[in-house]
Design a protein around this motif. Structure first.
Motif, PDB file in Angstrom:
ATOM      1  N   MET A 109       5.661  -6.465   6.935  1.00 20.46           N
ATOM      2  CA  MET A 109       5.532  -5.158   6.314  1.00 20.46           C
ATOM      3  C   MET A 109       4.524  -4.307   7.084  1.00 20.46           C
ATOM      4  O   MET A 109       3.845  -4.800   7.991  1.00 20.46           O
ATOM      5  N   VAL A 110       4.407  -3.029   6.694  1.00 24.58           N
ATOM      6  CA  VAL A 110       3.627  -2.062   7.465  1.00 24.58           C
ATOM      7  C   VAL A 110       2.195  -2.524   7.684  1.00 24.58           C
ATOM      8  O   VAL A 110       1.636  -2.359   8.775  1.00 24.58           O
ATOM      9  N   TYR A 111       1.583  -3.136   6.679  1.00 26.32           N
ATOM     10  CA  TYR A 111       0.188  -3.567   6.784  1.00 26.32           C
ATOM     11  C   TYR A 111       0.061  -5.067   7.024  1.00 26.32           C
ATOM     12  O   TYR A 111      -0.981  -5.672   6.732  1.00 26.32           O
TER      13      TYR A 111
ATOM     14  N   ASN B 211       0.833  -1.209   0.000  1.00 24.09           N
ATOM     15  CA  ASN B 211       0.000   0.000   0.000  1.00 24.09           C
ATOM     16  C   ASN B 211       0.869   1.260   0.000  1.00 24.09           C
ATOM     17  O   ASN B 211       0.627   2.213   0.733  1.00 24.09           O
ATOM     18  N   TYR B 212       1.905   1.245  -0.824  1.00 22.39           N
ATOM     19  CA  TYR B 212       2.819   2.374  -1.030  1.00 22.39           C
ATOM     20  C   TYR B 212       3.708   2.671   0.182  1.00 22.39           C
ATOM     21  O   TYR B 212       4.411   3.670   0.204  1.00 22.39           O
TER      22      TYR B 212
END
Length: 631
Positions: A587-589, A538-539
């Motif tokens: 990862m972040v998400y 998600n960027y």
């Protein structure tokens, strides 16, 4: 003459048994360098004056510049001068600029040029006020109204316990501390401008409405040229608006009838017609704002004083400069120290207002011996080519670096560690009931070992101890951040975050044991970010992992940390227990990592420790026994 030395060579690092060559780069040495004044006059726009009175003012300006250059020699920056001669005031605005050895900021002969837009101004101004704001709404051709930040206005922004009157060198004169530290030299130590009463202010405000109406007529004519109908309609509305404020002023006069002879102190720094409202009342100051002195007395320069200010005779001289301590770095510290302690205010007073006392006597700085010694100390720092070793301890064959701070002097900066000389700085100290010496971290000021060879080994283990003050009531106590970066540090020793590269940050924060379930916030958090990277979701780029750190608390104030990098995988240990491995990072998400550590071929070229303690003023944080070995 070359130093005699015996060296112990350990895997590419040379440890000297007595002394070693200091490792600061030329860029880093700027911090302790006496640089002085720029010979280029690019910023001085004053042309030779031709009018007789202006010529006399120019002579005074040049004298003021001469005194400043004898008083202050820029350290860690380059000084410039810009003289000015105006109708009612004159003087010089000076600046000290950041400098760099980068070719962009050096002359063809290697001398420094100012780095664009990176400067700190300071002034000597005749008939000027500082921290003051013009009130055009009230001004007349021969009368000038202004507000002034109160003495003590920004005292809460200054670290430590600063002298409220700047320094004993200035005690005999008028001192005023707001956003500037200003010493006013004036006859009989009395500033000539006049405090305005509430009654006068309201009278002048009502007269200001007449001037406002004239401006409204001009504005309407300009906006609707040739359209009388539109002009008339607009003027009706604007006239009604002005009359509303006229009624407000009259109501305020009735409301404050008993205090109209008191000095006017306003809520607004630069009042206009629209400041004269009934709610809020322009004279009503909140208690909190009053304590901070965020209220603005009104003053005026009347016609008589205004006429005197047109002449070459100074009505007052103001020396204005910013506050600075060692925490702000040597550039600002030396500027403040020189102007507070070494400007000869007594000579300047006598020169203008009692000239017989200094007739035939040249200007000399106050406390000149102290000034010379301070500058020589800076020069000696860069002259010295030696510094203590990082450690005297014999190291095992696989050791890459070790420092237990045993060869650093207690109370001093750590030998052969680099950090910028601003903010809270690191200092070597001892801790009760703990053996050896420890490094008390500063704040917001990352530090790195100067003698650590780069790049780091491809596979290594880094260990160190952390201690925090205990018995804190906040949710978190001491915390440190360890940063590993593939980008080499900038030339000035600061971490480089630009361009492609990989960074790993390891945050270790102690928590409060009072309530593990709802209040405990101890944490180990590791983040790895790379550019370019496959770890994007998600960027958002990067992978991370968090571990609730119950081993490090207000009761368990010491913890041993180890970070191991092997074949690109980063593993973290707390008290010799594995608590994180980068192959498990997300990862972040929440997505699984694609590159689960450092990409193949990554070479780490910089390492920093920093203090991330939230309440660093009251909770101290220390590191010790830093050791890196090859794996």
């Amino acid at each position: 003459m070359l130093l005699k030395k015996i060296s112990l060579i350990v895997t590419g690092i040379i440890f000297l048994s007595t002394q070693s060559i200091a490792q600061l780069t030329p860029e880093q040495r700027i911090e302790d360098s006496v640089i002085g004044w720029w010979s280029n006059q690019r910023f001085d726009h004053l042309k030779p004056q031709t009018e007789p009175q202006a010529k006399k003012k120019e002579v005074i300006v040049n004298k003021l510049v001469e005194w400043m250059k004898k008083t202050y020699t820029p350290v860690a920056g380059l000084g410039t001068v810009n003289r000015f001669v105006n109708k009612s005031n004159y003087g010089a605005v000076f600046a000290v600029w950041n400098v760099s050895h980068d070719k962009m900021w050096t002359e063809a002969n290697g001398e420094f040029k100012p780095i664009a837009e990176e400067n700190t101004p300071f002034w000597i101004g005749v008939n000027r006020t500082f921290g003051s704001y013009n009130i055009p709404f009230l001004n007349q051709p021969d009368e000038y109204y202004f507000t002034m930040e109160q003495d003590g206005y920004k005292a809460n922004d200054q670290p430590g316990n600063p002298d409220e009157r700047i320094h004993s060198n200035a005690y005999k004169y008028v001192t005023w501390v707001n956003e500037w530290q200003t010493v006013y030299i004036t006859p009989n130590n009395k500033l000539p401008f006049i405090a305005v009463t509430k009654g006068e202010l309201l009278t002048k405000a009502e007269q200001g409405l007449d001037k406002q109406w004239e401006n409204e007529i001009k504005d309407v004519a300009a906006k609707w040229p040739g359209n009388k109908k539109a002009q008339d309609e607009a003027l009706i509305i604007r006239k009604q608006n002005i009359e509303k404020y006229r009624n407000n002023i009259r109501t305020l006069r009735q409301r404050h009838q008993s205090t109209l002879n008191e000095s006017a102190i306003l809520r607004d720094m630069q009042p206009t017609m629209y400041s004269f409202t009934l709610d809020p009342d322009p004279f009503k100051i909140d208690i909190a704002e009053s304590k901070l002195k965020h209220a603005y007395p009104v003053y005026k320069i009347d016609a008589e004083l205004n006429a005197k200010m047109q002449t070459e005779t100074p009505q007052w001289i103001a020396i204005a400069f910013p506050y600075g301590t060692k925490e702000n770095g040597n550039k600002l510290y030396e500027l403040h120290t020189a102007l507070a302690q070494n400007f000869n205010y007594e000579y300047a007073y006598n020169y203008f207002f009692n000239p017989e006392k200094v007739k035939g006597i040249d200007y000399k700085p106050a406390n000149e011996t102290q000034l010379i010694a301070r500058l020589n100390n800076y020069r000696q720092k860069n002259k010295a080519a030696i510094s203590p070793v990082a450690s005297k301890i014999a190291l095992p064959p696989n050791a890459f670096f070790f420092d237990d701070f045993s060869t650093s002097n207690e109370g001093a900066a750590p030998a052969n560690w680099f950090f910028k000389r601003y903010g809270k700085q690191a200092v070597v100290t001892s801790i009760k009931n703990q053996p050896g010496k420890w490094l008390q971290l500063g704040n917001g000021n990352p530090l790195t070992p100067s003698l650590l060879k780069k790049p780091l080994p491809e596979n290594f283990s880094l260990e160190f101890d952390i201690i925090t003050d205990g018995n804190f009531e906040s949710r978190t106590g001491g915390g440190i951040r360890l940063t590993l970066n593939s980008r080499p540090a900038n030339a000035d020793g600061v971490e480089n975050t630009a361009g492609n590269g990989t960074t790993a940050t390891i945050d270790i924060t102690s928590g409060n044991e009072a309530n593990y379930e709802s209040n405990y916030r101890g944490l180990l958090k590791i983040r790895i970010n790379a550019t370019p990277s496959l770890n994007k979701q998600n960027y958002s780029e990067g992978i991370s992992y968090s571990y609730p750190l119950r081993e490090f608390t207000d009761k368990k104030t010491k913890v041993h940390v180890a970070v191991k990098v092997k074949s690109g995988i980063l593993t973290a240990f707390i008290n010799n227990k594995q608590v994180a491995v980068s192959s498990d990072f997300k990862m972040v998400y929440g997505g699984d990592c694609v590159t689960c550590g450092f990409a193949a071929g990554t070479k780490l070229n910089a390492i920093f420790w920093d203090n991330i303690t939230q309440d660093s003023e009251n909770i101290k944080t220390y590191i010790g026994n830093v050791k890196m070995t090859r794996e």
